[in-house]
Design a protein around this motif. Sequence first.
Motif, PDB file in Angstrom:
ATOM      1  N   GLU A  49     -18.485  62.769  -0.306  1.00 33.76           N
ATOM      2  CA  GLU A  49     -18.349  63.283   0.962  1.00 33.76           C
ATOM      3  C   GLU A  49     -19.235  62.752   1.760  1.00 33.76           C
ATOM      4  O   GLU A  49     -20.503  62.655   1.537  1.00 33.76           O
ATOM      5  N   ARG A  84     -19.340  70.732  12.539  1.00 36.64           N
ATOM      6  CA  ARG A  84     -20.022  71.825  13.311  1.00 36.64           C
ATOM      7  C   ARG A  84     -19.747  71.455  14.675  1.00 36.64           C
ATOM      8  O   ARG A  84     -20.078  70.324  15.161  1.00 36.64           O
ATOM      9  N   ARG A 102     -24.919  63.480  10.488  1.00 34.67           N
ATOM     10  CA  ARG A 102     -25.844  64.739  11.039  1.00 34.67           C
ATOM     11  C   ARG A 102     -26.425  64.289  12.376  1.00 34.67           C
ATOM     12  O   ARG A 102     -27.193  63.144  12.227  1.00 34.67           O
ATOM     13  N   SER A 132     -26.884  73.281   5.519  1.00 31.04           N
ATOM     14  CA  SER A 132     -27.630  72.943   4.229  1.00 31.04           C
ATOM     15  C   SER A 132     -29.176  72.256   4.457  1.00 31.04           C
ATOM     16  O   SER A 132     -29.981  72.525   3.730  1.00 31.04           O
ATOM     17  N   ASP A 164     -22.982  68.254  13.093  1.00 31.80           N
ATOM     18  CA  ASP A 164     -22.613  67.384  11.637  1.00 31.80           C
ATOM     19  C   ASP A 164     -21.189  67.418  11.339  1.00 31.80           C
ATOM     20  O   ASP A 164     -20.590  68.320  12.088  1.00 31.80           O
TER      21      ASP A 164
HETATM   22  N1  UDP Z   1     -18.716  69.959   5.016  1.00 32.07           N
HETATM   23  C1  UDP Z   1     -17.492  69.953   4.603  1.00 32.07           C
HETATM   24  N2  UDP Z   1     -17.159  70.300   3.430  1.00 32.07           N
HETATM   25  C2  UDP Z   1     -18.162  70.310   2.407  1.00 32.07           C
HETATM   26  C3  UDP Z   1     -19.406  70.353   2.605  1.00 32.07           C
HETATM   27  C4  UDP Z   1     -19.482  70.035   3.950  1.00 32.07           C
HETATM   28  O1  UDP Z   1     -16.401  70.033   5.567  1.00 32.07           O
HETATM   29  O2  UDP Z   1     -17.590  70.456   1.128  1.00 32.07           O
HETATM   30  C5  UDP Z   1     -19.187  69.858   6.395  1.00 32.07           C
HETATM   31  C6  UDP Z   1     -19.546  71.141   7.025  1.00 32.07           C
HETATM   32  O3  UDP Z   1     -18.567  71.698   7.534  1.00 32.07           O
HETATM   33  C7  UDP Z   1     -20.697  70.586   8.117  1.00 32.07           C
HETATM   34  C8  UDP Z   1     -21.186  69.511   7.375  1.00 32.07           C
HETATM   35  O4  UDP Z   1     -20.203  68.798   6.561  1.00 32.07           O
HETATM   36  O5  UDP Z   1     -20.010  70.476   9.188  1.00 32.07           O
HETATM   37  C9  UDP Z   1     -22.451  69.540   6.894  1.00 32.07           C
HETATM   38  O6  UDP Z   1     -22.510  70.803   5.849  1.00 32.07           O
HETATM   39  P1  UDP Z   1     -23.815  70.787   5.133  1.00 32.07           P
HETATM   40  O7  UDP Z   1     -24.227  70.081   4.246  1.00 32.07           O
HETATM   41  O8  UDP Z   1     -24.678  71.641   6.196  1.00 32.07           O
HETATM   42  O9  UDP Z   1     -23.254  72.297   4.189  1.00 32.07           O
HETATM   43  P2  UDP Z   1     -23.187  73.914   4.427  1.00 32.07           P
HETATM   44  O10 UDP Z   1     -24.292  74.302   5.208  1.00 32.07           O
HETATM   45  O11 UDP Z   1     -21.694  73.984   5.559  1.00 32.07           O
HETATM   46  O12 UDP Z   1     -22.828  74.564   3.354  1.00 32.07           O
END
Ligand code: UDP
Length: 237
Positions: free
Chosen positions: A89, A198, A93, A99, A174
Amino acid sequence: MKMEQLYSGKAKTIYMTDDPTKLISQFRDSLTAFDGKKKSEIAKKGYCNAQISRKIYEMLETKGIKTHLIEMISDTEMLVHAVEIIKLEVIVRNIAAGSITRKYPVKEGTIFKNPIVSFDYKSDEYGDPMLNEDIAVALGISTYEDIEQIRNIALKINRILVEYLDKRGLLLPDFKLEFGHKDGEILLADEISCDTCRFWDKKTGESLDKDIFRFDKGDLSKAYEEVARRIVPEIFE
Ligand code: UDP
């Protein structure tokens, strides 16, 4: 021709077709967060995401990004090239949210001078842990060459999307991308939608994405429709 179901994920179902090189990706109304612990069904979600993703992939194709999209076969179903998915994945950002603000000392809303690309291992079993190039190569998930290419494509997509969305009154803190191999090429697969990005309203800073569902921040259908109205206004005419 749509044939049997190959795989059903959290928000999309993949069907085989009579051509082994093509699949159908159906966007459903189901929604999950927190590793599937929170679930719901939201009317029109599949439709909005399918149309947003379709429009963005068509736009990216015009800028030289190769995607798995062939054509829409219904409002919520995409005919796509069958690819061998790379189990990464790819997260890009621009502004701190989610996260990164929980794991590191950075406040939500902090604008990064340079975009950050990071990789999670796409594995429900292991809870999508973050990894780096050496781990991905050591585990046989990818190669250094592919990871470098993926990083460059992800950064190019980011540059294109930030500008495209800015014109539509949206910030892109992100998003997540997935890639696959087909005939020796790397194609952008999966989706780019309110579930995987986002989107913040440029004027109000309001979330117009899955964070509404994650944190019960309001009416998700309305927000997804608002993004669809800005990206694919023609479907509302
Ligand atoms: N995201 C996603 N699938 C996943 C993990 C993240 O589509 O399994 C996307 C999420 O929607 C965001 C970005 O990747 O736009 C960053 O996600 P983050 O690591 O901040 O995780 P979160 O806070 O959403 O758990």
